[in-house]
Write a protein that holds these residues in place. Sequence first.
Motif, PDB file in Angstrom:
ATOM      1  N   GLN A 287       0.832  -1.196   0.000  1.00 25.20           N
ATOM      2  CA  GLN A 287       0.000   0.000   0.000  1.00 25.20           C
ATOM      3  C   GLN A 287       0.868   1.248   0.000  1.00 25.20           C
ATOM      4  O   GLN A 287       1.909   1.304   0.653  1.00 25.20           O
ATOM      5  N   ILE A 288       0.400   2.242  -0.761  1.00 23.32           N
ATOM      6  CA  ILE A 288       1.080   3.533  -0.819  1.00 23.32           C
ATOM      7  C   ILE A 288       0.054   4.597  -0.453  1.00 23.32           C
ATOM      8  O   ILE A 288      -1.052   4.609  -0.981  1.00 23.32           O
ATOM      9  N   GLU A 289       0.442   5.464   0.452  1.00 20.58           N
ATOM     10  CA  GLU A 289      -0.403   6.591   0.831  1.00 20.58           C
ATOM     11  C   GLU A 289       0.413   7.867   0.697  1.00 20.58           C
ATOM     12  O   GLU A 289       1.599   7.880   1.022  1.00 20.58           O
ATOM     13  N   LEU A 290      -0.232   8.912   0.214  1.00 23.54           N
ATOM     14  CA  LEU A 290       0.440  10.205   0.133  1.00 23.54           C
ATOM     15  C   LEU A 290      -0.576  11.308  -0.036  1.00 23.54           C
ATOM     16  O   LEU A 290      -1.738  11.063  -0.341  1.00 23.54           O
ATOM     17  N   ASP A 291      -0.126  12.523   0.190  1.00 25.70           N
ATOM     18  CA  ASP A 291      -0.926  13.718  -0.044  1.00 25.70           C
ATOM     19  C   ASP A 291      -0.283  14.476  -1.190  1.00 25.70           C
ATOM     20  O   ASP A 291       0.943  14.463  -1.340  1.00 25.70           O
ATOM     21  N   ILE A 292      -1.109  15.136  -1.977  1.00 25.47           N
ATOM     22  CA  ILE A 292      -0.598  16.084  -2.965  1.00 25.47           C
ATOM     23  C   ILE A 292      -1.229  17.422  -2.636  1.00 25.47           C
ATOM     24  O   ILE A 292      -2.452  17.570  -2.659  1.00 25.47           O
ATOM     25  N   GLU A 293      -0.377  18.364  -2.262  1.00 26.82           N
ATOM     26  CA  GLU A 293      -0.820  19.693  -1.868  1.00 26.82           C
ATOM     27  C   GLU A 293      -0.071  20.725  -2.698  1.00 26.82           C
ATOM     28  O   GLU A 293       1.164  20.693  -2.756  1.00 26.82           O
ATOM     29  N   ASP A 294      -0.804  21.597  -3.350  1.00 34.87           N
ATOM     30  CA  ASP A 294      -0.209  22.640  -4.196  1.00 34.87           C
ATOM     31  C   ASP A 294       0.749  22.036  -5.220  1.00 34.87           C
ATOM     32  O   ASP A 294       1.806  22.588  -5.510  1.00 34.87           O
ATOM     33  N   GLY A 295       0.392  20.858  -5.753  1.00 34.81           N
ATOM     34  CA  GLY A 295       1.168  20.238  -6.813  1.00 34.81           C
ATOM     35  C   GLY A 295       2.404  19.478  -6.387  1.00 34.81           C
ATOM     36  O   GLY A 295       3.163  19.010  -7.226  1.00 34.81           O
ATOM     37  N   VAL A 296       2.618  19.335  -5.074  1.00 40.42           N
ATOM     38  CA  VAL A 296       3.794  18.591  -4.607  1.00 40.42           C
ATOM     39  C   VAL A 296       3.371  17.486  -3.633  1.00 40.42           C
ATOM     40  O   VAL A 296       2.336  17.567  -2.980  1.00 40.42           O
ATOM     41  N   ILE A 297       4.217  16.479  -3.554  1.00 39.47           N
ATOM     42  CA  ILE A 297       3.948  15.308  -2.723  1.00 39.47           C
ATOM     43  C   ILE A 297       4.331  15.595  -1.271  1.00 39.47           C
ATOM     44  O   ILE A 297       5.398  16.137  -0.996  1.00 39.47           O
ATOM     45  N   ARG A 298       3.442  15.186  -0.379  1.00 42.34           N
ATOM     46  CA  ARG A 298       3.671  15.319   1.059  1.00 42.34           C
ATOM     47  C   ARG A 298       3.275  14.014   1.736  1.00 42.34           C
ATOM     48  O   ARG A 298       2.390  13.304   1.273  1.00 42.34           O
ATOM     49  N   ASN A 299       3.891  13.714   2.850  1.00 44.05           N
ATOM     50  CA  ASN A 299       3.501  12.603   3.723  1.00 44.05           C
ATOM     51  C   ASN A 299       3.424  11.251   3.009  1.00 44.05           C
ATOM     52  O   ASN A 299       2.501  10.471   3.243  1.00 44.05           O
ATOM     53  N   ALA A 300       4.371  10.946   2.152  1.00 42.07           N
ATOM     54  CA  ALA A 300       4.377   9.664   1.444  1.00 42.07           C
ATOM     55  C   ALA A 300       4.740   8.537   2.405  1.00 42.07           C
ATOM     56  O   ALA A 300       5.690   8.651   3.177  1.00 42.07           O
ATOM     57  N   LYS A 301       3.952   7.470   2.352  1.00 43.16           N
ATOM     58  CA  LYS A 301       4.212   6.290   3.172  1.00 43.16           C
ATOM     59  C   LYS A 301       3.984   5.064   2.304  1.00 43.16           C
ATOM     60  O   LYS A 301       2.954   4.941   1.658  1.00 43.16           O
ATOM     61  N   LEU A 302       4.946   4.153   2.307  1.00 43.81           N
ATOM     62  CA  LEU A 302       4.845   2.889   1.595  1.00 43.81           C
ATOM     63  C   LEU A 302       5.012   1.789   2.629  1.00 43.81           C
ATOM     64  O   LEU A 302       5.930   1.850   3.449  1.00 43.81           O
ATOM     65  N   PHE A 303       4.146   0.772   2.606  1.00 47.47           N
ATOM     66  CA  PHE A 303       4.259  -0.303   3.588  1.00 47.47           C
ATOM     67  C   PHE A 303       3.501  -1.525   3.128  1.00 47.47           C
ATOM     68  O   PHE A 303       2.611  -1.403   2.286  1.00 47.47           O
ATOM     69  N   PRO A 304       3.767  -2.704   3.660  1.00 45.53           N
ATOM     70  CA  PRO A 304       5.016  -3.075   4.320  1.00 45.53           C
ATOM     71  C   PRO A 304       6.114  -3.205   3.276  1.00 45.53           C
ATOM     72  O   PRO A 304       5.868  -3.017   2.092  1.00 45.53           O
ATOM     73  N   GLY A 305       7.267  -3.603   3.685  1.00 48.29           N
ATOM     74  CA  GLY A 305       8.387  -3.772   2.765  1.00 48.29           C
ATOM     75  C   GLY A 305       9.697  -3.570   3.482  1.00 48.29           C
ATOM     76  O   GLY A 305       9.761  -3.662   4.706  1.00 48.29           O
ATOM     77  N   CYS A 306      10.741  -3.297   2.737  1.00 50.84           N
ATOM     78  CA  CYS A 306      12.072  -3.064   3.308  1.00 50.84           C
ATOM     79  C   CYS A 306      12.060  -1.699   3.990  1.00 50.84           C
ATOM     80  O   CYS A 306      12.073  -0.675   3.302  1.00 50.84           O
ATOM     81  N   PRO A 307      12.019  -1.653   5.312  1.00 44.69           N
ATOM     82  CA  PRO A 307      11.825  -0.388   6.014  1.00 44.69           C
ATOM     83  C   PRO A 307      12.798   0.715   5.621  1.00 44.69           C
ATOM     84  O   PRO A 307      12.388   1.851   5.392  1.00 44.69           O
ATOM     85  N   GLY A 308      14.071   0.398   5.526  1.00 39.47           N
ATOM     86  CA  GLY A 308      15.055   1.428   5.191  1.00 39.47           C
ATOM     87  C   GLY A 308      14.834   2.001   3.800  1.00 39.47           C
ATOM     88  O   GLY A 308      14.847   3.218   3.604  1.00 39.47           O
TER      89      GLY A 308
END
Length: 107
Positions: free
Chosen positions: A14-35
């Motif tokens: 799953q991928i979650e993110l915000d797009i505000e004023d044309g730019v990406i914010r608060n991107a989170k990808l999970f689960p997977g290789c944490p680093g």
Amino acid sequence: MHYVYNAQGTCCKQIELDIEDGVIRNAKLFPGCPGNLKALSKLVEGQTPEWVIERVKGITCGPKPSSCSDQLATMLELVLEVASGKQTKTEQKGYREISIFKDGVVL
């Protein structure tokens, strides 16, 4: 706007993110290789979707045909297409109901 995408064929589901004023914010990808996923999230923070797509589209992971980065690009392409007027699969089938959540849209 907040977006949620169910990735396919990668460790990241799953991928979650915000797009505000044309730019990406608060991107989170999970689960997977944490680093790797934390690094990817930080690298895309503040960038435009087009910038990210140009750099990560087509990256594979070992023998897999895709990667977490490639799935992020796929998600961003879908977001841009729908924002430009492309109908979703639900709309193509004639359904006019949409689920709107307080947090944003689920793709």
